[in-house]
Scaffold this motif. Structure first.
Motif, mmCIF file in Angstrom:
data_model
loop_
_atom_site.group_PDB
_atom_site.id
_atom_site.type_symbol
_atom_site.label_atom_id
_atom_site.label_comp_id
_atom_site.label_asym_id
_atom_site.label_seq_id
_atom_site.Cartn_x
_atom_site.Cartn_y
_atom_site.Cartn_z
ATOM 1 N N UNK A 18 0.975 -0.832 -0.329
ATOM 2 C CA UNK A 18 0.069 -0.101 0.038
ATOM 3 C C UNK A 18 1.224 1.257 0.018
ATOM 4 N N UNK A 19 1.959 1.271 0.921
ATOM 5 C CA UNK A 19 3.123 2.356 0.887
ATOM 6 C C UNK A 19 2.914 2.683 -0.123
ATOM 7 N N UNK A 20 3.711 2.455 -1.233
ATOM 8 C CA UNK A 20 4.577 2.233 -2.504
ATOM 9 C C UNK A 20 3.345 2.835 -3.780
ATOM 10 N N UNK A 21 1.964 2.987 -3.358
ATOM 11 C CA UNK A 21 1.115 3.783 -3.823
ATOM 12 C C UNK A 21 1.239 4.848 -3.313
ATOM 13 N N UNK A 22 1.712 5.693 -2.256
ATOM 14 C CA UNK A 22 2.235 7.154 -2.096
ATOM 15 C C UNK A 22 3.487 7.140 -1.784
ATOM 16 N N UNK A 23 4.574 7.189 -2.671
ATOM 17 C CA UNK A 23 5.509 7.311 -3.151
ATOM 18 C C UNK A 23 5.982 7.005 -4.031
ATOM 19 N N UNK A 24 7.357 7.206 -4.237
ATOM 20 C CA UNK A 24 8.197 6.979 -5.544
ATOM 21 C C UNK A 24 8.459 5.864 -6.284
ATOM 22 N N UNK A 25 8.150 4.630 -5.437
ATOM 23 C CA UNK A 25 7.869 3.277 -6.445
ATOM 24 C C UNK A 25 7.116 3.205 -7.768
ATOM 25 N N UNK A 26 7.902 2.817 -9.088
ATOM 26 C CA UNK A 26 7.162 2.748 -10.104
ATOM 27 C C UNK A 26 5.582 2.942 -10.065
ATOM 28 N N UNK A 128 9.966 14.292 0.895
ATOM 29 C CA UNK A 128 11.285 13.882 1.131
ATOM 30 C C UNK A 128 11.890 12.598 0.486
ATOM 31 N N UNK A 129 9.946 12.223 -0.248
ATOM 32 C CA UNK A 129 9.921 10.327 -0.285
ATOM 33 C C UNK A 129 9.803 10.112 1.367
ATOM 34 N N UNK A 153 8.396 4.273 9.566
ATOM 35 C CA UNK A 153 8.486 5.286 9.055
ATOM 36 C C UNK A 153 9.125 4.500 8.015
ATOM 37 N N UNK A 154 9.208 5.174 6.774
ATOM 38 C CA UNK A 154 9.100 4.556 5.398
ATOM 39 C C UNK A 154 10.475 5.593 4.391
ATOM 40 N N UNK A 155 11.561 5.524 3.360
ATOM 41 C CA UNK A 155 11.135 6.470 2.857
ATOM 42 C C UNK A 155 11.675 5.881 1.279
ATOM 43 N N UNK A 156 11.098 6.569 0.038
ATOM 44 C CA UNK A 156 11.639 5.822 -1.395
ATOM 45 C C UNK A 156 12.479 7.158 -1.697
ATOM 46 N N UNK A 163 12.433 0.944 5.512
ATOM 47 C CA UNK A 163 11.587 1.511 6.300
ATOM 48 C C UNK A 163 11.397 0.651 7.913
ATOM 49 N N UNK A 164 11.412 1.337 8.835
ATOM 50 C CA UNK A 164 11.703 0.634 10.363
ATOM 51 C C UNK A 164 10.262 1.038 10.468
ATOM 52 N N UNK A 165 9.664 -0.460 11.523
ATOM 53 C CA UNK A 165 8.645 -0.174 12.066
ATOM 54 C C UNK A 165 8.495 -0.808 13.739
ATOM 55 N N UNK A 166 8.059 0.238 14.525
ATOM 56 C CA UNK A 166 7.915 -0.361 16.450
ATOM 57 C C UNK A 166 6.304 -0.550 16.684
#
Length: 260
Positions: A18-26, A128-129, A153-156, A163-166
């Motif tokens: 899901x997060x890929x749709x909010x990012x700079x992923x293809x 900033x991605x 928190x994720x960065x593309x 990504x890191x998850x607590x």
């Protein structure tokens, strides 16, 4: 004895499509797309425990800017017992930068899967991605209850995602296990991806007589999805998990996915 996995360090099995749709992923195509996948997982377990396995039938349908629906029917074997269940969820866009993701699941006469669970996740695209997320999850077992808070928190950048998850859980009759999960993905082609997953945490189990056992959990996996045809893909995963002095597991999963 009923064994329950309460540490969210084990969340390394779950992807973040899901997060890929909010990012700079293809970017995905603009038309509605439906995908169906059938998969088999097998895990070899030491210390005298019976091996685990699972079969799943997953589906999702959606398009950019509209609600995405997804669900699954599953069948799992652990400790020489079989459980069956279903899952259903949706990804609901709230403007350009927010996505709300409710999800529920239930098992039929479970021995180790939860009676039911409900999860509510909220994601926001940052600058900033970066993508931030938080989720609340309530899980009901036959003899226990678990509440979990996850902060991610994720960065593309380019064709990469990190990504890191607590995860912090509250286990009825036990304590508050804490888990950490990290992920690194590389996108290639139009939709294909390969990545690493690692998890570290603490697990507390409530056994039948009320005794609580505690163990540390560490996990690592490499996984991918390769589209070898515009309508067909292979999903795969290889991983290992160490559950303190209780047992180690070594697993592999293979799935065939079809888009139409």
């Amino acid at each position: 004895m009923r064994r329950r996995c309460f540490c969210q360090g084990c969340g390394w099995l779950v992807g973040s499509w899901l997060a890929a749709s909010l990012s700079a992923a293809p970017a995905f195509a603009e038309e509605r797309r439906t995908e169906v996948e059938i998969s088999q997982r097998y895990e070899w377990v030491d210390s005298g425990f019976a091996d685990w396995q699972a079969q799943r039938l997953d589906w999702q349908t959606g398009q950019p800017g509209a609600i995405t629906w997804y669900g699954a029917a599953l069948r799992e074997r652990r400790y020489a017992l079989w459980d069956q269940g279903v899952e259903l969820g949706a990804a609901v866009p709230l403007g350009d930068d927010w996505v709300l993701q409710p999800e529920v699941g239930s098992a039929f006469s479970p021995d180790f899967l939860p009676d039911w669970y409900a999860d509510l996740r909220l994601q926001r695209r940052l600058t900033a991605g970066f993508v931030g997320s938080t989720s609340l999850r309530h899980t009901e077992y036959v003899d226990s209850r678990v509440d979990r808070l996850a902060l991610g928190i994720e960065r593309y950048w380019g064709a990469w995602r990190m990504a890191y998850t607590l995860n912090v859980s509250d286990v009825q009759g036990a304590g508050t296990p804490v888990g950490h999960a990290v992920a690194l993905d590389h996108y290639y082609g139009e939709r294909s991806v390969v990545g690493l997953r690692a998890g570290l945490g603490r697990e507390e189990e409530v056994v039948r007589d009320g005794e609580v056992t505690v163990s540390s959990v560490a996990a690592f996996a490499v996984r991918g999805r390769h589209w070898f045809h515009p309508e067909w893909a292979i999903n795969w995963e290889l991983g290992a998990l160490s559950q303190g002095d209780i047992h180690d597991r070594y697993g592999m999963q293979l799935g065939l996915r079809h888009a139409f």
